[in-house]
Scaffold this motif. Structure first.
Motif, PDB file in Angstrom:
ATOM      1  N   GLY A  20      36.826  60.450  40.446  1.00 11.96           N
ATOM      2  CA  GLY A  20      36.694  59.468  41.331  1.00 11.96           C
ATOM      3  C   GLY A  20      37.121  59.465  42.487  1.00 11.96           C
ATOM      4  O   GLY A  20      37.309  58.861  43.527  1.00 11.96           O
ATOM      5  N   CYS A  44      32.676  43.745  42.097  1.00 13.13           N
ATOM      6  CA  CYS A  44      34.027  44.153  42.649  1.00 13.13           C
ATOM      7  C   CYS A  44      34.473  42.911  43.489  1.00 13.13           C
ATOM      8  O   CYS A  44      34.014  42.722  44.487  1.00 13.13           O
ATOM      9  CB  CYS A  44      33.782  45.373  43.550  1.00 13.13           C
ATOM     10  SG  CYS A  44      33.731  46.815  42.666  1.00 13.13           S
ATOM     11  N   PRO A 145      33.281  48.686  47.515  1.00 14.86           N
ATOM     12  CA  PRO A 145      33.555  49.706  46.854  1.00 14.86           C
ATOM     13  C   PRO A 145      32.690  50.949  47.155  1.00 14.86           C
ATOM     14  O   PRO A 145      31.800  50.985  47.990  1.00 14.86           O
ATOM     15  CB  PRO A 145      33.011  49.374  45.248  1.00 14.86           C
ATOM     16  CG  PRO A 145      31.957  48.171  45.603  1.00 14.86           C
ATOM     17  CD  PRO A 145      32.382  47.642  47.029  1.00 14.86           C
ATOM     18  N   SER A 148      29.359  55.810  42.208  1.00 11.44           N
ATOM     19  CA  SER A 148      29.832  57.031  41.573  1.00 11.44           C
ATOM     20  C   SER A 148      28.583  57.205  40.578  1.00 11.44           C
ATOM     21  O   SER A 148      27.626  56.187  40.471  1.00 11.44           O
ATOM     22  CB  SER A 148      31.051  56.869  41.029  1.00 11.44           C
ATOM     23  OG  SER A 148      30.908  55.771  40.197  1.00 11.44           O
ATOM     24  N   SER A 150      28.976  56.688  37.520  1.00 13.31           N
ATOM     25  CA  SER A 150      29.097  55.715  36.480  1.00 13.31           C
ATOM     26  C   SER A 150      28.769  54.181  36.965  1.00 13.31           C
ATOM     27  O   SER A 150      28.903  53.330  36.378  1.00 13.31           O
ATOM     28  CB  SER A 150      30.511  55.882  35.636  1.00 13.31           C
ATOM     29  OG  SER A 150      31.614  55.693  36.679  1.00 13.31           O
ATOM     30  N   TRP A 152      29.405  51.334  40.489  1.00 11.51           N
ATOM     31  CA  TRP A 152      30.333  51.041  41.706  1.00 11.51           C
ATOM     32  C   TRP A 152      31.771  51.214  41.287  1.00 11.51           C
ATOM     33  O   TRP A 152      32.416  50.763  40.368  1.00 11.51           O
ATOM     34  CB  TRP A 152      30.053  49.655  42.074  1.00 11.51           C
ATOM     35  CG  TRP A 152      28.712  49.564  42.979  1.00 11.51           C
ATOM     36  CD1 TRP A 152      27.619  48.739  42.124  1.00 11.51           C
ATOM     37  CD2 TRP A 152      28.233  50.004  43.878  1.00 11.51           C
ATOM     38  NE1 TRP A 152      26.695  49.014  43.138  1.00 11.51           N
ATOM     39  CE2 TRP A 152      26.843  49.429  44.092  1.00 11.51           C
ATOM     40  CE3 TRP A 152      28.974  50.621  44.981  1.00 11.51           C
ATOM     41  CZ2 TRP A 152      25.992  49.638  45.285  1.00 11.51           C
ATOM     42  CZ3 TRP A 152      28.089  50.947  46.290  1.00 11.51           C
ATOM     43  CH2 TRP A 152      26.823  50.583  46.305  1.00 11.51           C
ATOM     44  N   ASP A 153      32.429  51.878  42.132  1.00 15.50           N
ATOM     45  CA  ASP A 153      33.947  52.409  42.096  1.00 15.50           C
ATOM     46  C   ASP A 153      34.638  51.324  42.664  1.00 15.50           C
ATOM     47  O   ASP A 153      34.845  51.310  43.920  1.00 15.50           O
ATOM     48  CB  ASP A 153      34.200  53.841  42.286  1.00 15.50           C
ATOM     49  CG  ASP A 153      35.601  54.095  41.889  1.00 15.50           C
ATOM     50  OD1 ASP A 153      36.514  53.185  41.307  1.00 15.50           O
ATOM     51  OD2 ASP A 153      36.064  55.125  41.926  1.00 15.50           O
ATOM     52  N   CYS A 154      35.516  50.330  42.113  1.00 14.67           N
ATOM     53  CA  CYS A 154      36.401  49.373  42.686  1.00 14.67           C
ATOM     54  C   CYS A 154      37.641  49.819  43.237  1.00 14.67           C
ATOM     55  O   CYS A 154      38.469  49.018  43.834  1.00 14.67           O
ATOM     56  CB  CYS A 154      36.236  48.085  41.943  1.00 14.67           C
ATOM     57  SG  CYS A 154      34.828  47.377  41.548  1.00 14.67           S
ATOM     58  N   SER A 155      38.223  51.235  42.530  1.00 10.01           N
ATOM     59  CA  SER A 155      39.641  51.769  42.876  1.00 10.01           C
ATOM     60  C   SER A 155      39.183  53.131  43.253  1.00 10.01           C
ATOM     61  O   SER A 155      39.898  53.972  42.234  1.00 10.01           O
ATOM     62  CB  SER A 155      40.494  51.502  41.741  1.00 10.01           C
ATOM     63  OG  SER A 155      40.447  50.014  41.416  1.00 10.01           O
ATOM     64  N   PRO A 156      38.876  53.452  44.172  1.00 14.59           N
ATOM     65  CA  PRO A 156      38.487  54.871  44.518  1.00 14.59           C
ATOM     66  C   PRO A 156      39.905  55.744  45.279  1.00 14.59           C
ATOM     67  O   PRO A 156      40.708  54.858  45.579  1.00 14.59           O
ATOM     68  CB  PRO A 156      37.425  54.822  45.649  1.00 14.59           C
ATOM     69  CG  PRO A 156      37.633  53.537  46.323  1.00 14.59           C
ATOM     70  CD  PRO A 156      38.125  52.729  45.428  1.00 14.59           C
TER      71      PRO A 156
END
Length: 271
Positions: A20, A44, A145, A148, A150, A152-156
């Protein structure tokens, strides 16, 4: 077709790193959003973000302050919002209207952490500490976000890209090798100076000569105890001396003659 083209353009703006972590390779960081649905951004509710500085040589990494300014009027839950992000860069984002600013400072590991950020697009800028060891991260635009593989990355975690001095371009040699022309000396007009006015030499003033006055004979002051008599002429004094000497001699001769006569007549005294 337009939707797919926009997503591919935004996805090509950055590279996805493992776990990430996204290294900043472009002016807009969105992650890999080519296969994601825009409507799924709503999953998110908020976002956490770690901005990281990788150590390089002797550069300091602690104490750099990151600032996140949320760009107004950009809704990432719609395609219109993503189209607006695709037309941005750091310079345009700096002129856009914002609605909130968040700040965090890097720790000894070079990480600055943000929590509970609203979903949206942000202008990321940095301020280095005053000691002068830290390199300055470049300004860029970031979406929260990010995409990625996998979802949507909410804590990149995003690695900031550092400013590097521009490389000096070697000067191109001239097409023809002509001998350099000597530089012309700058023209300095002569300065006119006034000629000094000669000062006339003063002529000595002729003082009229007065006729010489007779000089009075020097008189010897009279000595004390001696009466001053008018002196006789030197000739008269000499004559008087001679006369005196003659008178004395005549008198002495008369006396001698009388004595001799008296000696020659002794018998005449008894008659």
């Amino acid at each position: 077709m337009k939707k797919a083209t926009t997503r591919l353009a935004l996805a090509a703006a950055c590279m996805v790193a493992g776990l990430g972590a996204l290294p900043v390779q472009a002016k807009v960081v969105t992650g890999d959003i080519g296969k994601l649905e825009v409507a799924q951004v709503a999953q998110c509710k908020s976002a956490n973000l770690t901005l990281s500085i990788q150590p390089s040589g002797e550069e300091g990494i602690a104490g750099t302050e990151f600032s996140l300014a949320k760009l107004a009027d950009i809704d990432l839950s719609t395609q219109v919002g993503w189209d607006a992000v695709g037309e941005l860069d750091a310079a345009k984002a700096a002129q856009a209207r914002t609605e909130g600013t968040w700040r965090a400072t890097t720790d000894a590991a070079g990480d600055a952490r943000f929590h509970d950020l609203p979903v949206g697009a942000y202008l990321v800028s940095a301020t280095v500490p005053a000691h002068g060891r830290n390199a300055t991260p470049q300004d860029f635009v970031l979406t929260l976000p990010v995409g990625s593989e996998s979802g949507w990355d909410c804590s990149p975690k995003v690695f900031a890209k550092m400013d590097t001095p521009p490389e000096s371009t070697p000067a191109q040699p001239p097409a023809e090798s002509t001998p350099p022309r000597p530089p012309y000396p700058p023209f300095n007009p002569p300065t006119l100076r006034p000629e000094p006015t000669p000062t006339p030499t003063p002529t000595p003033t002729q003082t009229p000569t007065r006729p010489s006055e007779p000089t009075a004979p020097a008189t010897t002051p009279p000595q004390s105890g001696t009466s001053q008599r008018p002196g006789l002429a030197s000739t008269g004094a000499s004559v008087l001396g001679i006369v005196g000497i003659a008178a004395v001699l005549i008198l002495a001769g008369a006396l001698l003659a009388r004595r001799k006569r008296d000696a020659d007549q002794p018998g005449q005294e008894g008659r």
